[in-house]
Design an enzyme around this catalytic site. Structure first.
Site, mmCIF file in Angstrom:
data_model
loop_
_atom_site.group_PDB
_atom_site.id
_atom_site.type_symbol
_atom_site.label_atom_id
_atom_site.label_comp_id
_atom_site.label_asym_id
_atom_site.label_seq_id
_atom_site.Cartn_x
_atom_site.Cartn_y
_atom_site.Cartn_z
ATOM 1 N N ILE A 18 0.828 -1.201 0.000
ATOM 2 C CA ILE A 18 0.000 0.000 0.000
ATOM 3 C C ILE A 18 0.862 1.251 0.000
ATOM 4 O O ILE A 18 0.607 2.212 -0.732
ATOM 5 C CB ILE A 18 -0.952 -0.009 1.211
ATOM 6 C CG1 ILE A 18 -1.968 -1.150 1.076
ATOM 7 C CG2 ILE A 18 -1.665 1.333 1.354
ATOM 8 C CD1 ILE A 18 -2.816 -1.375 2.315
ATOM 9 N N ASN A 90 1.399 4.830 7.378
ATOM 10 C CA ASN A 90 0.959 3.588 6.756
ATOM 11 C C ASN A 90 1.651 2.351 7.325
ATOM 12 O O ASN A 90 1.104 1.250 7.250
ATOM 13 C CB ASN A 90 1.213 3.680 5.244
ATOM 14 C CG ASN A 90 1.130 2.344 4.561
ATOM 15 O OD1 ASN A 90 0.052 1.789 4.364
ATOM 16 N ND2 ASN A 90 2.284 1.799 4.185
ATOM 17 N N ALA A 91 2.820 2.503 7.900
ATOM 18 C CA ALA A 91 3.585 1.341 8.364
ATOM 19 C C ALA A 91 2.783 0.535 9.379
ATOM 20 O O ALA A 91 2.107 1.088 10.247
ATOM 21 C CB ALA A 91 4.901 1.793 8.995
ATOM 22 N N GLY A 92 2.840 -0.789 9.262
ATOM 23 C CA GLY A 92 2.106 -1.634 10.192
ATOM 24 C C GLY A 92 2.641 -3.056 10.208
ATOM 25 O O GLY A 92 3.413 -3.460 9.326
ATOM 26 N N TYR A 155 -3.812 -6.087 17.486
ATOM 27 C CA TYR A 155 -3.749 -5.260 16.271
ATOM 28 C C TYR A 155 -4.983 -4.363 16.187
ATOM 29 O O TYR A 155 -4.880 -3.158 15.940
ATOM 30 C CB TYR A 155 -3.659 -6.174 15.058
ATOM 31 C CG TYR A 155 -3.639 -5.481 13.718
ATOM 32 C CD1 TYR A 155 -2.465 -4.906 13.219
ATOM 33 C CD2 TYR A 155 -4.777 -5.435 12.932
ATOM 34 C CE1 TYR A 155 -2.435 -4.295 11.979
ATOM 35 C CE2 TYR A 155 -4.755 -4.822 11.683
ATOM 36 C CZ TYR A 155 -3.593 -4.253 11.207
ATOM 37 O OH TYR A 155 -3.579 -3.647 9.973
ATOM 38 N N PRO A 185 -8.399 -0.111 5.538
ATOM 39 C CA PRO A 185 -8.440 -1.163 4.524
ATOM 40 C C PRO A 185 -9.158 -2.395 5.056
ATOM 41 O O PRO A 185 -9.109 -2.701 6.248
ATOM 42 C CB PRO A 185 -6.960 -1.473 4.274
ATOM 43 C CG PRO A 185 -6.197 -0.346 4.896
ATOM 44 C CD PRO A 185 -7.045 0.151 6.017
ATOM 45 N N GLY A 186 -9.816 -3.095 4.158
ATOM 46 C CA GLY A 186 -10.229 -4.458 4.440
ATOM 47 C C GLY A 186 -9.101 -5.370 3.998
ATOM 48 O O GLY A 186 -7.955 -4.926 3.799
#
Length: 255
Positions: A18, A90-92, A155, A185-186
């Site tokens: 992403i 965005n990092a995850g 999470y 997001p899904g």
């Protein structure tokens, strides 16, 4: 979308699915992109792709769980490309298992990456945005934060915290011209999802189940998320703040 050309953007996790798609799209629309990632080679490849398209991008190795590393990377990015106009958190990272089977070390890593890292990024970038009285922040959470997700308790808790943080910061900084919005997001076809699936007893069956559950009949693609992120970063979204948008093919339909 108006207002992206010439904007300086920082994207964390910019070397991934992403994040990489977001960096490439924003770069193609004229933004100057700082690609932050722990994996410098991945970040450098994205920056190279943007340059080959005629855009401007610089890669930075950054561990968002380390505040000193965040401060150094932000300072270097702003010195090279200019003050940050847009921040995309965005990092995850995730681990897929029932809560009672998790261990505290996993909780600490999940919290450090998914919540504390975002706190570091906000704290490093927001003062400059506030002084300039302008800015766009887009936080990538998850539909797990909105409706829960079996096997992703910690999470989901982190992403729920990110949603609450975003709404609060949107209120605190609205009068300074800063918008803060969230994209959830899904299931999306990324390395993170593949890693989550690997932790399941039957990875293929899990992916198949995710796909069947999505009304539009497919997993999300990184570009689906990138387009939504670009919208929130653009002038088209100038009067939108504190909002949460699911990009999930209809998997969740929250009012």
């Amino acid at each position: 979308m108006d207002g992206l050309a010439g904007k300086t953007v920082i994207v964390t996790g910019g070397g991934g699915g992403i994040g990489g798609a977001t960096c490439r799209l924003l770069g193609a629309r004229g933004a100057k992109v700082s690609v932050f990632d722990m994996n410098f080679e991945a970040a450098a490849q994205v920056a190279t792709d943007i340059a080959h398209q005629g855009g401007t991008a610089v890669a930075f190795e950054c561990d968002i769980t380390n505040r000193a590393a965040v401060d150094a990377a932000v300072a270097s990015a702003e010195a090279q490309l200019g003050p940050a106009d847009v921040l995309v958190n965005n990092a995850g990272w995730d681990v897929f298992k029932p809560f009672v089977q998790t261990i505290p070390a996993e909780w600490e890593k999940l919290i450090s990456i998914n919540l504390t890292g975002a706190l570091h990024m906000h704290h490093a970038v927001l003062p400059g945005m506030a002084a300039r009285k302008s800015g766009r922040i887009i936080n990538i959470a998850s539909d797990a934060a909105r409706v829960g997700s079996s096997g992703e308790a910690v999470y989901a808790a982190c992403k729920g915290g990110l949603v609450a943080l975003s709404k609060t910061l949107a209120r605190e900084h609205a009068r300074q011209g800063i918008t803060v919005n969230v994209i959830c997001p899904g299931p999306t076809d990324t390395a993170l999802l593949a890693g989550v699936a690997e932790g399941a007893a039957n990875p293929e069956k899990l992916i198949e189940a995710f796909t069947r559950a999505i009304p539009l009949g497919r997993l999300g693609q990184p570009d689906d998320l990138a387009r939504a992120i670009a919208f929130f970063a653009s002038d088209d979204a100038a009067f939108i703040t504190g909002q949460v948008l699911s990009v999930s093919g209809g998997l969740t339909m929250n009012g």
